[in-house]
Motif scaffolding. Structure first.
Motif, short mmCIF file in Angstrom:
data_model
loop_
_atom_site.label_atom_id
_atom_site.label_comp_id
_atom_site.label_asym_id
_atom_site.label_seq_id
_atom_site.Cartn_x
_atom_site.Cartn_y
_atom_site.Cartn_z
N PRO A 274 -13.95 6.03 34.21
CA PRO A 274 -13.99 5.20 33.00
C PRO A 274 -13.71 6.01 31.74
O PRO A 274 -14.04 7.20 31.66
CB PRO A 274 -15.43 4.67 33.00
N THR A 275 -13.10 5.38 30.76
CA THR A 275 -12.88 5.98 29.44
C THR A 275 -13.09 4.91 28.38
O THR A 275 -12.63 3.78 28.54
CB THR A 275 -11.47 6.61 29.33
N TRP A 276 -13.79 5.24 27.31
CA TRP A 276 -14.18 4.27 26.29
C TRP A 276 -13.06 3.99 25.30
O TRP A 276 -12.30 4.89 24.92
CB TRP A 276 -15.37 4.79 25.49
N SER A 277 -13.01 2.75 24.83
CA SER A 277 -12.22 2.45 23.64
C SER A 277 -12.97 2.99 22.43
O SER A 277 -14.20 3.10 22.45
CB SER A 277 -12.00 0.94 23.50
N PRO A 278 -12.28 3.37 21.36
CA PRO A 278 -12.96 3.95 20.20
C PRO A 278 -14.01 3.03 19.58
O PRO A 278 -14.98 3.51 18.98
CB PRO A 278 -11.81 4.21 19.22
N LYS B 15 -24.81 6.57 22.19
CA LYS B 15 -26.04 5.93 22.65
C LYS B 15 -26.04 5.58 24.14
O LYS B 15 -27.09 5.29 24.71
CB LYS B 15 -26.29 4.65 21.84
N GLN B 16 -24.85 5.56 24.77
CA GLN B 16 -24.75 5.18 26.16
C GLN B 16 -23.81 6.12 26.92
O GLN B 16 -23.00 6.83 26.32
CB GLN B 16 -24.24 3.74 26.29
N ILE B 17 -23.92 6.10 28.25
CA ILE B 17 -23.04 6.87 29.11
C ILE B 17 -22.52 5.94 30.21
O ILE B 17 -23.31 5.29 30.90
CB ILE B 17 -23.78 8.05 29.76
N ALA B 18 -21.22 5.86 30.33
CA ALA B 18 -20.60 5.14 31.45
C ALA B 18 -20.32 6.15 32.55
O ALA B 18 -20.00 7.32 32.27
CB ALA B 18 -19.31 4.46 31.01
N PHE B 19 -20.42 5.74 33.80
CA PHE B 19 -20.19 6.66 34.91
C PHE B 19 -19.82 5.87 36.17
O PHE B 19 -19.93 4.63 36.21
CB PHE B 19 -21.41 7.54 35.16
N THR B 20 -19.39 6.60 37.18
CA THR B 20 -19.05 6.00 38.47
C THR B 20 -20.17 6.28 39.46
O THR B 20 -20.70 7.39 39.50
CB THR B 20 -17.74 6.60 39.02
N SER B 21 -20.54 5.28 40.24
CA SER B 21 -21.57 5.47 41.25
C SER B 21 -21.30 4.59 42.47
O SER B 21 -20.77 3.48 42.34
CB SER B 21 -22.95 5.12 40.67
N ASN B 22 -21.68 5.10 43.64
CA ASN B 22 -21.59 4.29 44.86
C ASN B 22 -22.98 3.87 45.34
O ASN B 22 -23.17 3.55 46.51
CB ASN B 22 -20.85 5.05 45.96
N ARG B 23 -23.94 3.86 44.43
CA ARG B 23 -25.32 3.52 44.78
C ARG B 23 -25.47 2.11 45.30
O ARG B 23 -26.47 1.79 45.98
CB ARG B 23 -26.24 3.75 43.58
N ALA B 24 -24.52 1.22 44.98
CA ALA B 24 -24.57 -0.16 45.49
C ALA B 24 -23.67 -0.34 46.71
O ALA B 24 -23.47 -1.46 47.16
CB ALA B 24 -24.17 -1.13 44.39
N GLY B 25 -23.10 0.75 47.21
CA GLY B 25 -22.29 0.67 48.43
C GLY B 25 -20.83 1.03 48.23
O GLY B 25 -20.17 1.49 49.15
N ASP C 132 -23.16 10.01 41.87
CA ASP C 132 -22.90 9.60 40.49
C ASP C 132 -21.95 10.62 39.85
O ASP C 132 -22.28 11.80 39.78
CB ASP C 132 -24.21 9.54 39.70
N THR C 133 -20.78 10.15 39.40
CA THR C 133 -19.76 11.06 38.89
C THR C 133 -19.10 10.50 37.63
O THR C 133 -19.40 9.39 37.19
CB THR C 133 -18.66 11.30 39.95
N SER C 134 -18.18 11.27 37.08
CA SER C 134 -17.31 10.87 35.95
C SER C 134 -18.08 10.31 34.76
O SER C 134 -17.72 9.27 34.21
CB SER C 134 -16.28 9.82 36.42
N PRO C 135 -19.13 11.00 34.28
CA PRO C 135 -19.85 10.50 33.10
C PRO C 135 -19.02 10.63 31.84
O PRO C 135 -18.26 11.59 31.68
CB PRO C 135 -21.09 11.40 33.05
N THR C 136 -19.16 9.67 30.93
CA THR C 136 -18.43 9.72 29.67
C THR C 136 -19.27 9.07 28.58
O THR C 136 -19.81 7.97 28.76
CB THR C 136 -17.05 9.04 29.79
N TRP C 137 -19.40 9.76 27.44
CA TRP C 137 -20.22 9.27 26.32
C TRP C 137 -19.56 8.09 25.62
O TRP C 137 -18.34 8.07 25.44
CB TRP C 137 -20.41 10.38 25.29
N SER C 138 -20.39 7.16 25.17
CA SER C 138 -19.89 6.09 24.32
C SER C 138 -19.59 6.67 22.93
O SER C 138 -20.15 7.70 22.54
CB SER C 138 -20.93 4.97 24.19
N PRO C 139 -18.70 6.05 22.17
CA PRO C 139 -18.35 6.58 20.85
C PRO C 139 -19.54 6.75 19.91
O PRO C 139 -19.56 7.66 19.08
CB PRO C 139 -17.36 5.54 20.31
N ASP C 140 -20.56 5.89 20.03
CA ASP C 140 -21.73 6.02 19.15
C ASP C 140 -22.79 6.95 19.72
O ASP C 140 -23.84 7.17 19.09
CB ASP C 140 -22.34 4.64 18.86
#
Length: 211
Positions: free
Chosen positions: A55-59, A18-28, A8-16
């Motif tokens: 990933p990078t969030w829109s504002p 409340k969430q974190i987007a990230f990259t993962s190969n857990r599904a293959g 699990d890599t490249s975590p990035t906070w959502s603008p509010d």
């Protein structure tokens, strides 16, 4: 927050916040995932057999720009979080990757080697485009590596690292979005360089030469 068998890599906070987007190969494969800040409510946003990353969030928190090789080489794509619809923003024979959305939402910065003959990764430049992929323009023209770009909070300046041609010594630079001459940040490195300096010495142990 995460504890899967995969990476699990490249975590990035959502603008509010409340969430974190990230990259993962857990599904293959490397895909974009979403979770709440406590690690719960996991959602897989992309499902591609290749690699979706960075990933990078829109504002406004409604979209994610990300890097993918689904067109044969690295390009920038746009993901609508609600519908999971994916739109390709760049389509060049070179590599376009590491998108960074401006705080104002008016532009996306990214790294590319598209302007280089032979498209060598040693000569990377910073580019800008509108969020729909239009108006792609080159910001830096250093004959070396420009990367790791980030925005100032007001969206007027870009900070990034740059190295001269055939050099590994990357330095922090600032440039405005018009592409005028960048400015290197003055940092006193004397103490740091003394700490990391190394000198090769040749010596013999049991008749064998070592360095």
């Amino acid at each position: 927050l995460t504890n899967s068998w995969g990476i699990d890599t490249s975590p990035t906070w959502s603008p509010d916040g409340k969430q974190i987007a990230f990259t993962s190969n857990r599904a293959g494969n490397n895909d974009i995932w979403l979770m709440e800040v406590d690690g719960g409510a996991l959602v897989q946003l992309t499902d591609y057999e290749g690699a979706d990353d960075q990933p990078t969030w829109s504002p406004d928190g409604k979209q994610l720009a990300f890097t993918s090789n689904r067109a044969g080489n690295d390009d920038i794509y746009l993901l609508d979080i609600a519908t999971k619809a994916v739109t390709q923003l760049t389509d060049d024979r070179g590599r376009d990757f590491a998108p960074a959305w401006s705080p104002t939402g008016e532009a996306i910065a990214f790294i590319s080697n598209r302007s280089v003959k032979g498209m060598q990764d040693e000569d990377l430049d910073i580019w800008l485009m509108d969020p729909d992929g239009s108006n792609q323009r080159r910001v830096t023209s250093n004959q070396g590596t420009d990367r790791f770009v980030s925005w100032s909070p007001d969206g007027k300046l870009l900070v990034y690292t740059a190295a001269a041609e055939n050099s590994q010594a990357e330095r922090i630079h600032i440039i405005d979005t018009s592409g005028r001459a960048p400015k290197e940040l003055a940092i006193d490195r004397e103490k740091l360089e003394a700490e990391i300096g190394a000198e090769a010495k040749v010596f013999k142990i049991g008749g064998k030469v070592s360095i």
